[in-house]
Design a protein around this motif. Structure first.
Motif, PDB file in Angstrom:
ATOM      1  N   TRP A   5     -28.203  28.183  67.075  1.00 45.94           N
ATOM      2  CA  TRP A   5     -29.154  29.558  66.090  1.00 45.94           C
ATOM      3  C   TRP A   5     -28.665  29.625  64.935  1.00 45.94           C
ATOM      4  O   TRP A   5     -28.667  30.247  64.518  1.00 45.94           O
ATOM      5  N   GLN A   6     -27.474  28.192  64.659  1.00 49.61           N
ATOM      6  CA  GLN A   6     -26.512  28.091  63.324  1.00 49.61           C
ATOM      7  C   GLN A   6     -26.914  26.153  63.467  1.00 49.61           C
ATOM      8  O   GLN A   6     -25.773  26.293  63.583  1.00 49.61           O
ATOM      9  N   PRO A   7     -27.473  25.652  63.518  1.00 45.47           N
ATOM     10  CA  PRO A   7     -27.662  24.676  62.436  1.00 45.47           C
ATOM     11  C   PRO A   7     -27.367  24.474  61.447  1.00 45.47           C
ATOM     12  O   PRO A   7     -26.502  23.630  61.203  1.00 45.47           O
ATOM     13  N   LEU A   8     -27.423  25.320  60.547  1.00 41.81           N
ATOM     14  CA  LEU A   8     -26.656  25.158  59.168  1.00 41.81           C
ATOM     15  C   LEU A   8     -25.792  25.321  59.035  1.00 41.81           C
ATOM     16  O   LEU A   8     -24.808  24.975  58.762  1.00 41.81           O
ATOM     17  N   GLY A   9     -24.858  26.504  59.882  1.00 43.18           N
ATOM     18  CA  GLY A   9     -23.774  26.575  59.878  1.00 43.18           C
ATOM     19  C   GLY A   9     -23.363  24.985  60.740  1.00 43.18           C
ATOM     20  O   GLY A   9     -21.986  24.367  60.053  1.00 43.18           O
ATOM     21  N   PHE A  10     -23.895  24.520  61.591  1.00 42.78           N
ATOM     22  CA  PHE A  10     -22.869  23.361  62.279  1.00 42.78           C
ATOM     23  C   PHE A  10     -22.857  22.349  61.462  1.00 42.78           C
ATOM     24  O   PHE A  10     -21.847  21.816  60.714  1.00 42.78           O
ATOM     25  N   ILE A  11     -23.678  22.376  60.049  1.00 48.10           N
ATOM     26  CA  ILE A  11     -24.371  21.651  59.744  1.00 48.10           C
ATOM     27  C   ILE A  11     -22.490  21.435  58.376  1.00 48.10           C
ATOM     28  O   ILE A  11     -21.822  20.025  58.255  1.00 48.10           O
ATOM     29  N   ILE A  12     -23.126  22.134  58.500  1.00 48.71           N
ATOM     30  CA  ILE A  12     -21.592  22.978  56.807  1.00 48.71           C
ATOM     31  C   ILE A  12     -19.961  22.811  57.245  1.00 48.71           C
ATOM     32  O   ILE A  12     -19.343  21.955  56.337  1.00 48.71           O
ATOM     33  N   TYR A  13     -20.447  23.152  58.640  1.00 53.66           N
ATOM     34  CA  TYR A  13     -19.142  22.972  58.935  1.00 53.66           C
ATOM     35  C   TYR A  13     -18.634  21.838  59.742  1.00 53.66           C
ATOM     36  O   TYR A  13     -17.113  21.298  58.787  1.00 53.66           O
ATOM     37  N   PHE A  14     -19.527  20.752  59.532  1.00 51.96           N
ATOM     38  CA  PHE A  14     -19.337  19.438  59.837  1.00 51.96           C
ATOM     39  C   PHE A  14     -19.272  18.872  58.639  1.00 51.96           C
ATOM     40  O   PHE A  14     -18.105  17.947  58.532  1.00 51.96           O
ATOM     41  N   ILE A  15     -19.541  18.501  57.487  1.00 55.29           N
ATOM     42  CA  ILE A  15     -19.184  18.390  56.192  1.00 55.29           C
ATOM     43  C   ILE A  15     -17.509  18.926  56.022  1.00 55.29           C
ATOM     44  O   ILE A  15     -17.011  17.986  55.080  1.00 55.29           O
ATOM     45  N   ALA A  16     -17.759  20.428  55.809  1.00 58.39           N
ATOM     46  CA  ALA A  16     -16.446  20.785  55.588  1.00 58.39           C
ATOM     47  C   ALA A  16     -14.997  20.379  56.058  1.00 58.39           C
ATOM     48  O   ALA A  16     -13.826  19.974  55.527  1.00 58.39           O
ATOM     49  N   ALA A  17     -15.453  20.028  57.593  1.00 56.01           N
ATOM     50  CA  ALA A  17     -14.185  19.725  58.478  1.00 56.01           C
ATOM     51  C   ALA A  17     -14.255  18.097  58.106  1.00 56.01           C
ATOM     52  O   ALA A  17     -12.579  17.718  57.971  1.00 56.01           O
ATOM     53  N   VAL A  18     -15.060  16.904  58.099  1.00 55.07           N
ATOM     54  CA  VAL A  18     -14.964  15.898  57.359  1.00 55.07           C
ATOM     55  C   VAL A  18     -13.781  15.784  55.853  1.00 55.07           C
ATOM     56  O   VAL A  18     -12.762  15.244  56.052  1.00 55.07           O
ATOM     57  N   ALA A  19     -13.605  17.129  55.562  1.00 52.99           N
ATOM     58  CA  ALA A  19     -13.091  16.447  54.008  1.00 52.99           C
ATOM     59  C   ALA A  19     -12.170  17.829  54.377  1.00 52.99           C
ATOM     60  O   ALA A  19     -11.079  16.706  53.544  1.00 52.99           O
ATOM     61  N   GLU A  20     -11.663  18.456  55.499  1.00 49.99           N
ATOM     62  CA  GLU A  20     -11.262  19.054  55.669  1.00 49.99           C
ATOM     63  C   GLU A  20      -9.679  17.993  55.931  1.00 49.99           C
ATOM     64  O   GLU A  20      -8.707  18.190  55.278  1.00 49.99           O
ATOM     65  N   VAL A  21     -10.360  17.407  56.684  1.00 52.53           N
ATOM     66  CA  VAL A  21      -8.940  16.222  57.122  1.00 52.53           C
ATOM     67  C   VAL A  21      -8.998  14.777  56.414  1.00 52.53           C
ATOM     68  O   VAL A  21      -8.634  13.711  56.425  1.00 52.53           O
ATOM     69  N   ASN A  22      -9.892  14.627  55.465  1.00 50.29           N
ATOM     70  CA  ASN A  22      -9.465  13.512  54.642  1.00 50.29           C
ATOM     71  C   ASN A  22     -10.385  12.327  54.621  1.00 50.29           C
ATOM     72  O   ASN A  22      -9.509  11.464  55.275  1.00 50.29           O
TER      73      ASN A  22
END
Lengths: 595, 338
Positions: free
Chosen positions: B202-219
């Motif tokens: 249901w949330q493919p876009l949210g998933f992608i955004i989350y993953f990108i932001a998460a990679v940024a979050e962990v540097n």
């Protein structure tokens, strides 16, 4: 325009200025008085299209008077002409006007001559020592500079660490360093042309960062005094000399032959080019012919090494921008090239394989196969890098439009090589003044079609140059087959030793052998300049002989040295993160810069 | 003998905490090995193959690394702020570990008559807690960079402040879609609701955004600006050595596991198998490993963003997309009448 017409015009325009015209080995040296130097140089620049000050150096003819020859070597790409101006200076009056107002590229050269010869260039905006630290006394390239016993100084002396010890020496005076915070930096301006203004330090918003000499991506021991506003570069001033090993001075104390290994140590990713340029200069001086087999072998080895050097340039550039994988891939391919070098020379990096008049020994068995395997391997691997980089949006964002500079700026700063061709200037010595038979090969010189060069453009040029090198190697391998069994070194016995079997039957051969090994070669008095297109640009050797078995002076015009000068200009206004990419774009080798 | 229920709860919590921490630290140690090995394979190198090697992989390498780290000189920059310099790595690791308090690991089961929940706490604001703890993590980096009194460290710290704050916004907003579907902030409830179909459907876009932001979050690359080796030497870690340096590393790797676990929990059904097949902790581990592998893969492939490009990407691309995702989710929910 031929040299004759140039000289004719020069005579007409400055009838009283010319003291002497000295043609030697196809080069022309015009001697001028100091007073007319600026005038003539400006006229050469504006009227005769000598766009570039290729080299500037000095010769010390102690005990002759006037003692110093200051040599200016100009290049006109438009007319494919070269001209050398010479100004003679007496030992008690070593002042000469600076050319930086006409050729900004004179900046580093004049500082170098000031540093090593003690010649003062009036009007230079920033006349400080370049290669040596500020506290050194004396000028090492002068013939009367004492050898040896040079005190080694460290920042922390024994006295500072253990002040109670009886034999402790007094700590040295605080040193002036560009970029060190507090006191020292106030004396030095950060850009060319600006007056020495005090660094505003606490009052302004800028931060001074000392990038290097120990830093992961300064490609050696380069130090950049960086002034940043946030992450934006306000000023970036290269500080070099940390790898200065006095190779030019050392060469004066070795025989011609024994100087070859020294030059390997300069540009350690282009050792064949160093050796080739030096050998060409000596061959020009002695008028030696090189047999075809040796020429073909030189071309093959140089082109393989050009691929190797560009692999490192591209790989380390990608690494500096964060794509480490490209670097490891490039180093994997480089191994195969090093195997070839090991095959011919026994050494993987410091090859010392070329000799005056040819090669040290014949090419080994299996050489052609190894080279053929190498050039067959490279194109698909280049494709691999391009798959990783060329369409990668992050890579494009990090390289396109970064460090833009125009052809005029590049020419003014004496830039040569891929960095110059990235601005759209079609200039390659292999085409412009072919050496070692390059005119026989069919290849193209990749030139950018964009108005301005940037990091990406330099990358494209290097990738394309590798492909062209493969073309050259393919053709050269075919030629090499035809020269099987032919001599690999000249039969001129004044230059190359006779073969072993001759020694047993010919008295003359024994004499030649004896002379060569005890004394070495003795070129006639005079100087000759020869240059090759190294992976970084024009690499030229000026070999000056005084008729003895040791060179009077070997001056090396290294491409990295001139290319590095552009750093303050091209990095201004970009980000700190871009600077590493820009340094990688200039593809400097610090051994080549500092010598 | 019957024990007071509070004592039982306490014992249970302590045991579970110890198990989670030990598991995480072991996972950290072996992640360093896995990363080195995977990156080596991507870069056509050999990788660690000496210490206790079985089948070409040095299985004892993490232990050797740990011993080496312990015996390294604990270096103190002379002008460093001693207190801040010391506590910064602690903050980094502490916040990294704290996030695991609310992570559901396994379906609740009966063991010896006790009903055991495989999470330390089921907080009804679990997602908020995760985001809050995640935001605290930046303090470790900022204080470490500031306390070192080194210009590279400070630049790294400044970068990470800007970066983590910018990407946290998108990170949080990307999760909002999941919350709207699940109607709960409790992670346990969210996982339970995905027993048949995962939220990612249901949330493919949210998933992608989350993953990108998460990679940024962990540097991690391509967002590893705070420690960009080629620019800032080692960023905020430049002056750190010995155990304090190891702690920063530990925090980074545990954060990697954490954001992967959150991604798995929020979008890929946590411990739920696809279509309800064999729910259990093995699924969670598999999903975490998958995310971590993708992060390593990205490191082996991509160059690094520049600071301003990173900020622009965060604010001008990710944030509008995340907002659009919320809007679309709300619209669909309104129309469908969920």
């Amino acid at each position: 325009m031929s040299t004759e017409t140039t000289l004719q015009k020069l005579r007409e325009r400055f009838p009283n200025a010319i003291q002497n015209i000295y043609p030697f080995r196809g080069e022309t040296t015009v001697t001028l008085p100091r007073e007319s130097l600026l005038q003539v140089a400006r006229w050469l620049y504006t009227d005769l299209h000598f766009e570039m000050l290729l080299d500037l150096t000095a010769l010390d003819w102690l005990p002759r008077e006037p003692r110093f020859d200051i040599l200016y070597y100009f290049l006109s790409m438009q007319n494919n002409a070269r001209l050398r101006l010479r100004v003679q200076l007496a030992s008690n009056d070593t002042n000469i006007p600076s050319l930086t107002t006409i050729y900004p590229g004179a900046n580093f050269y004049e500082r170098e001559v000031f540093d090593l010869f003690g010649i003062t260039f009036n009007g230079h905006p920033f006349l400080h020592r370049l290669l040596l630290p500020d506290y050194v006394t004396g000028h090492p390239l002068r013939k009367d500079h004492p050898l040896g016993y040079e005190p080694v100084e460290f920042t922390h002396t024994y006295a500072e660490i253990q002040p109670g010890k009886p034999n402790a020496v007094a700590p040295p005076k605080p040193r002036r360093l560009i970029g060190s915070v507090g006191g020292a930096v106030t004396e030095l301006p950060l850009t060319l042309g600006e007056p020495a203004t005090p660094w505003s330090g606490g009052q302004s918003e800028t931060l001074l960062i000392n990038m290097g000499p120990h830093h992961p991506s300064t490609h050696g021991v380069l130090r950049v005094a960086l002034e940043v506003d946030g992450e934006k570069i306000v000023n970036a001033m290269p500080d070099i000399g940390y790898l200065h090993t006095g190779i030019e001075k050392n060469a004066e104390y070795k025989t011609y032959l024994k100087a070859i290994p020294l030059f390997d140590r300069m540009d350690y990713f282009a050792t064949f080019f160093n050796d080739l340029a030096y050998c060409l200069a000596v061959e020009k001086l002695m008028e030696v012919d090189v047999p075809e087999r040796a020429q073909v072998a030189r071309v093959i080895l140089c082109e393989v090494q050009r691929i190797q050097s560009h692999l490192i340039a591209v790989g380390s550039q990608a690494m500096d921008i964060g794509a480490v994988t490209v670097m490891t891939y490039a180093f994997r391919e480089r191994e195969a090239a090093l195997d070839i070098f090991e095959m011919v020379a026994g050494a993987r990096m410091m090859t010392s394989y070329f000799r005056f008049g040819g090669l040290a020994q014949d090419l080994p068995l299996g050489f052609s196969d190894a080279v053929r395997a190498f050039i067959q391997m490279i194109p698909p691997r280049l494709k691999e890098y391009e798959d990783l980089l060329n369409k990668n949006p992050i890579w494009l964002m990090r390289t396109r439009g970064i460090a833009e500079y125009t052809a005029e700026q590049a020419l003014a700063h004496s830039v040569t090589g891929p960095m110059l061709r990235a601005t759209g200037v079609n200039w390659d010595l292999r085409k412009a003044s072919p050496y070692s038979g390059y005119e026989q090969y069919d290849f193209e010189v990749p030139v950018s079609t964009r108005a301005k060069a940037d990091v990406l453009e330099c990358y494209y040029i290097r990738m394309e140059e590798m492909r062209q090198s493969i073309r050259i190697v393919e053709q050269a391998l075919a030629k090499l087959e035809k020269t099987r069994g032919q001599p690999y070194v000249t039969s001129n016995r004044k230059v190359a030793p006779p073969p072993k079997q001759e020694l047993q039957s010919s008295m003359e051969a024994v004499i030649h052998h004896f002379k060569l090994w005890t004394e070495g070669i003795t070129p006639p008095v005079g100087y000759a300049y020869a240059s090759v297109e190294s992976p970084r640009g024009e690499l030229g050797f000026l070999v000056s002989s005084d008729g003895t078995p040791k060179p009077h002076r070997v001056r090396v015009r290294t491409p990295s040295f001139a290319n590095l000068q552009t750093l303050p200009m091209i990095s201004k206004g970009y980000y700190l993160a871009d600077l590493v990419g820009i340094i990688a774009m200039t593809d400097i080798i610090l051994g080549d810069v500092d010598r | 003998m019957t024990l007071d229920p509070i004592v039982i709860t306490l014992i249970e919590a302590v045991v579970k905490t110890i198990v989670v921490i030990v598991a995480l630290l072991t996972a950290f140690a072996y992640l360093t090995l896995v990363e080195r090995y995977v990156i080596a394979k991507i870069q056509s190198r050999i990788g660690p193959n000496r210490v206790g090697a079985i089948g070409g992989i040095a299985l004892l390498q993490p232990i050797a690394d740990a011993i080496k780290m312990i015996f390294k000189e604990d270096f103190w920059p002379s002008q460093a702020d001693k207190i801040i310099y010391t506590i910064a790595p602690g903050i980094a690791v502490g916040t990294a570990l704290l996030a695991w308090a609310v992570m559901p690991l396994h379906p609740s089961t009966e063991i010896f008559g006790y009903r055991v929940d495989f999470f330390i706490a089921d907080v009804n604001i679990g997602v908020l807690y995760l985001l809050a703890i995640g935001s605290l993590g930046v303090y470790g980096i900022v204080l470490g960079g500031w306390g070192s009194n080194n210009k590279y460290s400070m630049l790294g710290a400044l970068r990470s402040t800007a970066q983590m704050i910018s990407y946290e916004v998108s990170l949080g907003l990307a999760l909002v879609g999941v919350l709207m579907i699940s109607g709960s902030l409790s992670l346990v409830t969210i996982v339970e609701k995905q027993s048949f179909i995962w939220n990612v459907v249901w949330q493919p876009l949210g998933f992608i955004i989350y993953f990108i932001a998460a990679v940024a979050e962990v540097n991690r690359l391509p967002f590893d600006l705070p420690e960009a080796e080629t620019e800032l030497v080692a960023g905020y870690q430049t002056e750190y050595s010995s155990l304090k340096f190891a702690l920063f590393y530990m925090a980074e790797y545990i954060n990697m596991i954490t954001v992967s676990a959150i991604a798995a929990t929020m979008f890929l059904g946590g411990y739920q198998g696809p279509f309800g097949i064999l729910p259990g902790v093995h699924w969670l581990v598999l999903k975490i490993m998958f995310f971590i592998f993708v992060m390593m893969w990205m490191r082996g492939t991509l160059p690094r963003f520049r600071y301003d490009q990173l900020m622009r990407f965060g604010w001008q691309v990710l944030l509008p997309l995340a907002l659009a995702n919320i809007f679309i989710t709300a619209l669909v929910m309104l129309v469908v009448g969920a």
